[in-house]
Motif scaffolding. Structure first.
Motif, PDB file in Angstrom:
ATOM      1  N   LEU A  80       0.864  -1.170   0.000  1.00  0.00           N
ATOM      2  CA  LEU A  80       0.000   0.000   0.000  1.00  0.00           C
ATOM      3  C   LEU A  80       0.901   1.220   0.000  1.00  0.00           C
ATOM      4  CD1 LEU A  80      -2.748  -1.048   2.582  1.00  0.00           C
ATOM      5  CD2 LEU A  80      -2.841  -1.167   0.083  1.00  0.00           C
ATOM      6  N   LEU A  81       0.858   1.978  -1.074  1.00  0.00           N
ATOM      7  CA  LEU A  81       1.699   3.159  -1.242  1.00  0.00           C
ATOM      8  C   LEU A  81       0.854   4.404  -0.984  1.00  0.00           C
ATOM      9  CD1 LEU A  81       3.521   2.136  -4.549  1.00  0.00           C
ATOM     10  CD2 LEU A  81       4.195   1.641  -2.189  1.00  0.00           C
ATOM     11  N   TYR A  82       1.257   5.177   0.008  1.00  0.00           N
ATOM     12  CA  TYR A  82       0.480   6.360   0.381  1.00  0.00           C
ATOM     13  C   TYR A  82       1.274   7.627   0.123  1.00  0.00           C
ATOM     14  CZ  TYR A  82      -2.240   9.598   3.266  1.00  0.00           C
ATOM     15  OH  TYR A  82      -2.995  10.665   3.716  1.00  0.00           O
ATOM     16  N   PHE A  83       0.739   8.490  -0.731  1.00  0.00           N
ATOM     17  CA  PHE A  83       1.310   9.815  -0.978  1.00  0.00           C
ATOM     18  C   PHE A  83       0.629  10.774   0.000  1.00  0.00           C
ATOM     19  CE2 PHE A  83       2.183   7.511  -4.807  1.00  0.00           C
ATOM     20  CZ  PHE A  83       3.347   8.051  -5.337  1.00  0.00           C
ATOM     21  N   SER A  84       1.293  11.031   1.130  1.00  0.00           N
ATOM     22  CA  SER A  84       0.658  11.789   2.209  1.00  0.00           C
ATOM     23  C   SER A  84       0.325  13.222   1.818  1.00  0.00           C
ATOM     24  CB  SER A  84       1.557  11.778   3.452  1.00  0.00           C
ATOM     25  OG  SER A  84       2.832  12.334   3.166  1.00  0.00           O
ATOM     26  N   ARG A 138      -3.327  10.295  -1.311  1.00  0.00           N
ATOM     27  CA  ARG A 138      -3.717   9.262  -2.269  1.00  0.00           C
ATOM     28  C   ARG A 138      -3.036   7.952  -1.888  1.00  0.00           C
ATOM     29  NH1 ARG A 138      -3.052  11.229  -8.381  1.00  0.00           N
ATOM     30  NH2 ARG A 138      -4.410   9.418  -8.683  1.00  0.00           N
ATOM     31  N   CYS A 139      -3.821   6.884  -1.879  1.00  0.00           N
ATOM     32  CA  CYS A 139      -3.302   5.571  -1.490  1.00  0.00           C
ATOM     33  C   CYS A 139      -3.522   4.593  -2.640  1.00  0.00           C
ATOM     34  CB  CYS A 139      -4.004   5.078  -0.227  1.00  0.00           C
ATOM     35  SG  CYS A 139      -3.355   3.526   0.429  1.00  0.00           S
ATOM     36  N   PHE A 140      -2.510   3.761  -2.922  1.00  0.00           N
ATOM     37  CA  PHE A 140      -2.575   2.828  -4.041  1.00  0.00           C
ATOM     38  C   PHE A 140      -2.244   1.407  -3.592  1.00  0.00           C
ATOM     39  CE2 PHE A 140      -1.695   6.944  -5.897  1.00  0.00           C
ATOM     40  CZ  PHE A 140      -2.469   6.972  -7.050  1.00  0.00           C
ATOM     41  N   TYR A 141      -2.919   0.458  -4.214  1.00  0.00           N
ATOM     42  CA  TYR A 141      -2.625  -0.971  -4.049  1.00  0.00           C
ATOM     43  C   TYR A 141      -1.755  -1.388  -5.221  1.00  0.00           C
ATOM     44  CZ  TYR A 141      -3.614  -6.068  -3.991  1.00  0.00           C
ATOM     45  OH  TYR A 141      -3.522  -7.445  -3.970  1.00  0.00           O
ATOM     46  N   LEU A 142      -0.513  -1.802  -4.936  1.00  0.00           N
ATOM     47  CA  LEU A 142       0.411  -2.245  -5.983  1.00  0.00           C
ATOM     48  C   LEU A 142       0.818  -3.680  -5.703  1.00  0.00           C
ATOM     49  CD1 LEU A 142       2.186  -1.450  -8.487  1.00  0.00           C
ATOM     50  CD2 LEU A 142       3.999  -0.935  -6.833  1.00  0.00           C
ATOM     51  N   ALA A 144      -1.194   0.343 -10.668  1.00  0.00           N
ATOM     52  CA  ALA A 144      -1.810   0.088  -9.366  1.00  0.00           C
ATOM     53  C   ALA A 144      -3.298   0.457  -9.369  1.00  0.00           C
ATOM     54  CB  ALA A 144      -1.070   0.869  -8.284  1.00  0.00           C
ATOM     55  N   THR A 145      -3.944   0.163  -8.251  1.00  0.00           N
ATOM     56  CA  THR A 145      -5.351   0.519  -8.063  1.00  0.00           C
ATOM     57  C   THR A 145      -5.447   1.530  -6.933  1.00  0.00           C
ATOM     58  OG1 THR A 145      -6.075  -1.688  -8.750  1.00  0.00           O
ATOM     59  CG2 THR A 145      -7.652  -0.342  -7.516  1.00  0.00           C
ATOM     60  N   GLU A 146      -6.054   2.668  -7.211  1.00  0.00           N
ATOM     61  CA  GLU A 146      -6.186   3.675  -6.163  1.00  0.00           C
ATOM     62  C   GLU A 146      -7.305   3.297  -5.202  1.00  0.00           C
ATOM     63  OE1 GLU A 146      -6.217   8.530  -5.547  1.00  0.00           O
ATOM     64  OE2 GLU A 146      -6.322   7.675  -7.573  1.00  0.00           O
ATOM     65  N   LEU A 147      -7.057   3.518  -3.909  1.00  0.00           N
ATOM     66  CA  LEU A 147      -8.020   3.180  -2.865  1.00  0.00           C
ATOM     67  C   LEU A 147      -8.442   4.447  -2.132  1.00  0.00           C
ATOM     68  CD1 LEU A 147      -6.184   0.064  -1.385  1.00  0.00           C
ATOM     69  CD2 LEU A 147      -8.080   0.057  -3.022  1.00  0.00           C
ATOM     70  N   PRO A 148      -9.499   5.103  -2.562  1.00  0.00           N
ATOM     71  CA  PRO A 148      -9.967   6.301  -1.855  1.00  0.00           C
ATOM     72  C   PRO A 148     -10.410   5.924  -0.446  1.00  0.00           C
ATOM     73  CG  PRO A 148     -10.979   6.113  -4.032  1.00  0.00           C
ATOM     74  CD  PRO A 148     -10.316   4.807  -3.753  1.00  0.00           C
ATOM     75  N   TYR A 176      -8.843  -2.510   0.765  1.00  0.00           N
ATOM     76  CA  TYR A 176      -7.914  -3.270  -0.074  1.00  0.00           C
ATOM     77  C   TYR A 176      -8.461  -4.644  -0.464  1.00  0.00           C
ATOM     78  CZ  TYR A 176      -6.490  -5.545   4.332  1.00  0.00           C
ATOM     79  OH  TYR A 176      -6.471  -6.232   5.527  1.00  0.00           O
ATOM     80  N   LEU A 177      -9.399  -5.193   0.324  1.00  0.00           N
ATOM     81  CA  LEU A 177      -9.953  -6.503  -0.024  1.00  0.00           C
ATOM     82  C   LEU A 177     -10.742  -6.461  -1.328  1.00  0.00           C
ATOM     83  CD1 LEU A 177     -11.256  -8.418   3.137  1.00  0.00           C
ATOM     84  CD2 LEU A 177      -9.195  -8.786   1.784  1.00  0.00           C
TER      85      LEU A 177
END
Length: 212
Positions: A143-147, A151-155, A183-187, A196-197
Motif C-alpha cells: 500500500l503506497l500512500y502519498f501523504s 492518495r493511497c494505491f494498491y500495488l 496500481a489501483t487507487e483506494l480512496p 484493499y480486499l
C-alpha cells in the motif's frame, strides 16, 4: 483547585460576565470537510483490519517487531520499564493474514513526494520475503500512500519486484504516472477506511474465471 493552561489558551471554565447583544441573523457554520486532511496510514489500516475481522471477512494483523531487551528497571514490584532494547532480527513485512483460504502478506509505506515513490523505502529482505511468499502462491502487495496528495494505491508485489530489480541500472523511484497505470487507487472510506480486499476479490474472481 487551580488549573493552568498553555500560554494564550483560553480556559474552558471562563465565561463572559455579559453576553453580547444579537446583531442580525446568526450564520450557521458550514460542516467541516475532512476529505483533504490526510490520514494516519497505520491507524487507517488497523481500523480496516478490525472491520474485516468483525464482519468475518478476513483475519489480518500487524506483525509484532522482534525486540531483544537489554536493560529493564523495576521502579515498582508490579511495573517494569524497558530502558534499552534493539531489533533482534530484520523484520519482514508489516501485515499478514488469511482471506477466503488465501494467504495475504503486505507492506505499507508512505512518502511526501508528489511525483514518485522512492524505492529506498523498501529493503532487500522485504523483497526476498515477498518472493518466497509468492513462490508459495500467497497474495502479496504494498500500500503506497502519498501523504501530501492524500492518495493511497494498491500495488502488486510482482510489479514492485520488477522495479526493485531494475533500479541497479535504472530509476530509484516509481513515477506516480506509472503507479496510476499499474496500481489501483483506494480512496479512503468510512468502513473499511482502506478497502484493499475489494482489489483482492476482483483478482481472485478473474483467476477463478480463467481456470474454469
Amino acid at each position: 483547585m487551580t488549573i493552568h493552561y498553555p500560554k494564550g489558551a483560553a480556559s474552558p471554565l471562563h465565561f463572559p460576565k455579559q453576553l453580547p447583544k444579537k446583531q442580525g441573523p446568526v450564520l450557521r457554520k458550514a460542516p467541516t470537510n475532512f476529505a483533504n486532511r490526510g490520514m494516519n496510514l497505520e491507524e487507517a489500516i488497523n481500523d480496516s483490519n478490525a472491520y474485516y475481522l468483525a464482519k468475518n471477512l478476513a483475519v489480518v494483523h500487524k506483525k509484532p517487531t522482534p525486540l531483544q531487551i537489554v536493560k529493564v528497571d523495576y521502579p515498582k514490584r508490579s511495573a517494569a520499564v524497558i530502558r534499552e532494547a534493539y531489533f533482534s532480527q530484520a523484520s519482514t513485512t508489516d501485515y499478514n493474514g488469511v482471506f477466503n483460504g488465501y494467504y495475504l502478506d503486505f507492506e505499507a509505506k508512505e512518502t511526501k513526494n508528489k511525483t514518485s515513490f522512492p524505492l529506498k523505502n523498501f529493503h532487500q529482505h522485504q523483497i526476498d520475503h515477498f518472493k518466497n511468499c509468492l513462490a508459495q502462491k500467497g497474495i502479496c502487495f504494498v500500500l503506497l500512500y502519498f501523504s501530501t496528495l492524500n492518495r493511497c494505491f494498491y500495488l502488486a508485489a510482482e510489479d514492485l519486484i520488477v522495479f526493485w530489480d531494475q533500479q541497479v541500472s535504472g530509476k530509484k523511484s516509481i513515477p506516480l504516472q506509472t503507479i496510476e497505470t499499474l496500481a489501483t487507487e483506494l480512496p479512503e472510506k468510512i468502513a473499511p477506511r482502506i478497502p484493499y480486499l475489494s482489489v483482492i476479490e476482483k483478482m481472485i474472481a478473474q483467476k477463478e474465471a480463467f481456470h474454469e
